[in-house]
Scaffold this motif. Sequence first.
Motif, PDB file in Angstrom:
ATOM      1  N   LYS A 428       0.845  -1.191   0.000  1.00 30.07           N
ATOM      2  CA  LYS A 428       0.000   0.000   0.000  1.00 30.07           C
ATOM      3  C   LYS A 428       0.880   1.241   0.000  1.00 30.07           C
ATOM      4  CE  LYS A 428      -0.984   0.306   5.003  1.00 30.07           C
ATOM      5  NZ  LYS A 428      -2.068   0.266   6.002  1.00 30.07           N
ATOM      6  N   PHE A 429       0.477   2.207  -0.788  1.00 27.71           N
ATOM      7  CA  PHE A 429       1.160   3.491  -0.931  1.00 27.71           C
ATOM      8  C   PHE A 429       0.622   4.429   0.140  1.00 27.71           C
ATOM      9  CE2 PHE A 429       1.492   7.757  -2.630  1.00 27.71           C
ATOM     10  CZ  PHE A 429       2.674   7.786  -3.366  1.00 27.71           C
ATOM     11  N   VAL A 430       1.540   5.070   0.909  1.00 27.80           N
ATOM     12  CA  VAL A 430       1.096   5.907   2.019  1.00 27.80           C
ATOM     13  C   VAL A 430       1.594   7.348   1.933  1.00 27.80           C
ATOM     14  CG1 VAL A 430       0.762   3.992   3.636  1.00 27.80           C
ATOM     15  CG2 VAL A 430       3.015   5.098   3.467  1.00 27.80           C
ATOM     16  N   SER A 515      -4.817   5.366   2.154  1.00 28.76           N
ATOM     17  CA  SER A 515      -3.698   4.680   1.514  1.00 28.76           C
ATOM     18  C   SER A 515      -4.209   3.834   0.346  1.00 28.76           C
ATOM     19  CB  SER A 515      -2.979   3.790   2.531  1.00 28.76           C
ATOM     20  OG  SER A 515      -3.867   2.816   3.061  1.00 28.76           O
ATOM     21  N   TYR A 524       1.898   4.352  -9.955  1.00 29.54           N
ATOM     22  CA  TYR A 524       1.476   5.642  -9.400  1.00 29.54           C
ATOM     23  C   TYR A 524       2.365   6.709 -10.029  1.00 29.54           C
ATOM     24  CZ  TYR A 524      -0.771   8.320  -5.566  1.00 29.54           C
ATOM     25  OH  TYR A 524      -1.543   9.186  -4.829  1.00 29.54           O
ATOM     26  N   ALA A 542       8.916   7.880  -2.612  1.00 26.50           N
ATOM     27  CA  ALA A 542       7.615   7.273  -2.324  1.00 26.50           C
ATOM     28  C   ALA A 542       7.702   6.476  -1.034  1.00 26.50           C
ATOM     29  CB  ALA A 542       7.190   6.360  -3.475  1.00 26.50           C
ATOM     30  N   TRP A 544       5.911   3.576   1.186  1.00 24.82           N
ATOM     31  CA  TRP A 544       4.942   2.495   1.034  1.00 24.82           C
ATOM     32  C   TRP A 544       5.351   1.294   1.866  1.00 24.82           C
ATOM     33  CZ3 TRP A 544       6.202  -2.035  -2.054  1.00 24.82           C
ATOM     34  CH2 TRP A 544       7.445  -1.968  -2.698  1.00 24.82           C
ATOM     35  N   TYR A 545       4.384   0.438   2.101  1.00 24.45           N
ATOM     36  CA  TYR A 545       4.614  -0.823   2.799  1.00 24.45           C
ATOM     37  C   TYR A 545       4.307  -1.961   1.837  1.00 24.45           C
ATOM     38  CZ  TYR A 545       4.709   1.812   7.177  1.00 24.45           C
ATOM     39  OH  TYR A 545       5.034   2.693   8.178  1.00 24.45           O
TER      40      TYR A 545
END
Length: 700
Positions: A428-430, A515, A524, A542, A544-545
């Motif tokens: 997931k992009f945070v 997210s 993205y 970026a 992210w996890y």
Amino acid sequence: MTCASWFSRATAMAVTVVLALLPAYAEATAEATADNAPTAVNAPAPGTKGPVGWESLRRLDRLPVLPSGVRTLQFSSFDRAGGNAQDGFFGTYSCLRTSGGGCVIAEHRGAGEIGSIWFTRDEGDVTRTGTLTIELDGKKVLDAPLQDVVNGRLGAPFAPPLVANAEASSGGVLIEVPMAFRESMRITTQHNPLFYHVSYRSFADADGIVTFDAHDPAQDVVALIKAAGTRDPKPALPGTRTTTQALSLAPGGTQTLATSLTPGLLTALEIRLPQVSGAATRRAAGRGRVPGGGEPAAPVVGRTLLTALRLLISFDGQRTVDAPLGEFFGAGQAMAPVRALMFATDPRTQTFRAWWPMPFTTRAHVQLYNGSDIPVTAGSASVSTAPSPAHAQAVRTRAEGRFHALSHAGPTVPGASWSFLRTQGRGKFVGVSHSMRGDTDRTYLEGDERVYVDGARTPQLHGTGTEDFYQSGWYFNRGPYTQPFNGNPTHLTASSGCATGRDCTDAYRLQLHDSVAFTESIDYSIEHGPMNDRQADYSSTAFWYGTSTTASYTSDVLHLGDLAGEAAHRYTAGAASPLPVLDSAFEGDARTPTRLRAPTRATRTPVTFTLAIDPRNRGVELRRTSDQQQGPQQAEISVDGHRLGDWYQPLANTDRRWLDDTYQLPAAYTRGRSLLTVTLTPAPNGAAWSAASYEAHSLI
């Protein structure tokens, strides 16, 4: 320092991004035993939504949780033809439809959560938009003049900085209140709002969801957000240990800041660097001018160290953080105040802080690399870690992802968007921190962001402009600022440190309760200029996890018009007839859109078909490719005789007619099954139900 020299140093390090994005041996080894690993106490279970509602901000220690059955989408006023002229200037695409209550700008059937709402018009004055009405599960939870809402006149929970007006957010207004719903969501404005976006999450089921209560002031969360940038926003973990050491770093050298061999969580970083202070830059002032730049030399030392010092962090033998120091902490081109929720920069104390939760299973290793020709002779670094068997086990079982912060830098490419993150796997992009250098007319800021998830050809998020993405407006018309979730901390011209004839801008945005989750892949990116046609030099980091292991795959596809395929999938749709062929494009890039030529069927009679799925699934996503010329489209959906919620798609586009959209099937109706029988019954009062194909994506 000139633009070229600044970015050439960063570009030299950018190759590490490509290497780091490849599946790592260490990660694969750690994950190989995941299926046989015992469940840890308090470890987040696979298949969870993760924190929802106020818990998404109260429990930022659970930010690494990788959700399942969660999709993040966006409604916005973007130009449906892919250009820039109709991105809200005339309100052409701002209303999904109009009703007695006004302009419907967002609508969803099923469970979900509103994450972020942004508007602008009239240089940031949204008075003429009138009343904003938000309905959740059929009840109004907000019904007030938009300008009053963003001014904070309603009080908690709609209180600053969870809301912000154009003075606070430099030309845009925003609402960052997480609002969960179990059955439906609709947002209406009294008048056409012109520019807007609404980001929200869609859930496969309503398990554990409590509808947002506007009467709950959530004062603890409001206080937490108000304190952004001054303290760790996560709940304290017992046993936290902080290691501090002095900085001494020769040019080209690497210094180890901390190593932890106790499984758990890296919880905080703090770096104090006096050489980026005003005193240090004043000492540099007597050394002449920047070679080739025509600028005073005063900011050189500070800016050089911000871009050439790189933070390197490895977890369990895999480097997942490789980013310029300044950009990692929110301001890449100048020592500017940043008070974001997860990181901060304080020019008064020359201190950088970050509080991302970074879980690991066996080992964390933190380093600082000096890519400049300036020795680091003063300062200190502190690294905090906490033992946590639950977090370590969650990483092993892939319930949580490792933290990543990977950057790249260089000139933009004509006709191609600038990538924030393009990777495969699950995650997931945070958030993102973004450094930009372009022409002084600032038209590079006209670029829209687009987010493609899990191979879909329609972007799940499609914005209206770069400063709009950062929740501001009109080229950041109130000047630099910092907020908990977004900011424009730096704007430099030739007189303040940017190269002659260039404009320098830093911006950041955090997407925490909105997210963007992915199970197979994410792309993205953001344009530079209206149609990727303004040259600029960009650098971005970026946040992210994730993991390199995918968590879904396409288990079956039905193409309409393929008679053998229709028979194999037991497809029925009333009377058979020749299918018209549609040759059109998907929404997205104006210059190089994805095109498709395929037969499609629009029907008002029930449709039935079967799709093969993985019996190990934790839910299934049905993806439909359809003609969205007519909308909205709605159909009752039944799976193996079980009536589920309606499949409702409010969008329409007469220019780029192809659409990939998804219906999330709850695991309760799919787990243990290898074949689904799906029946779709179009709503009698809607547009004809269109489809060219159906895909089953099994979540595993």
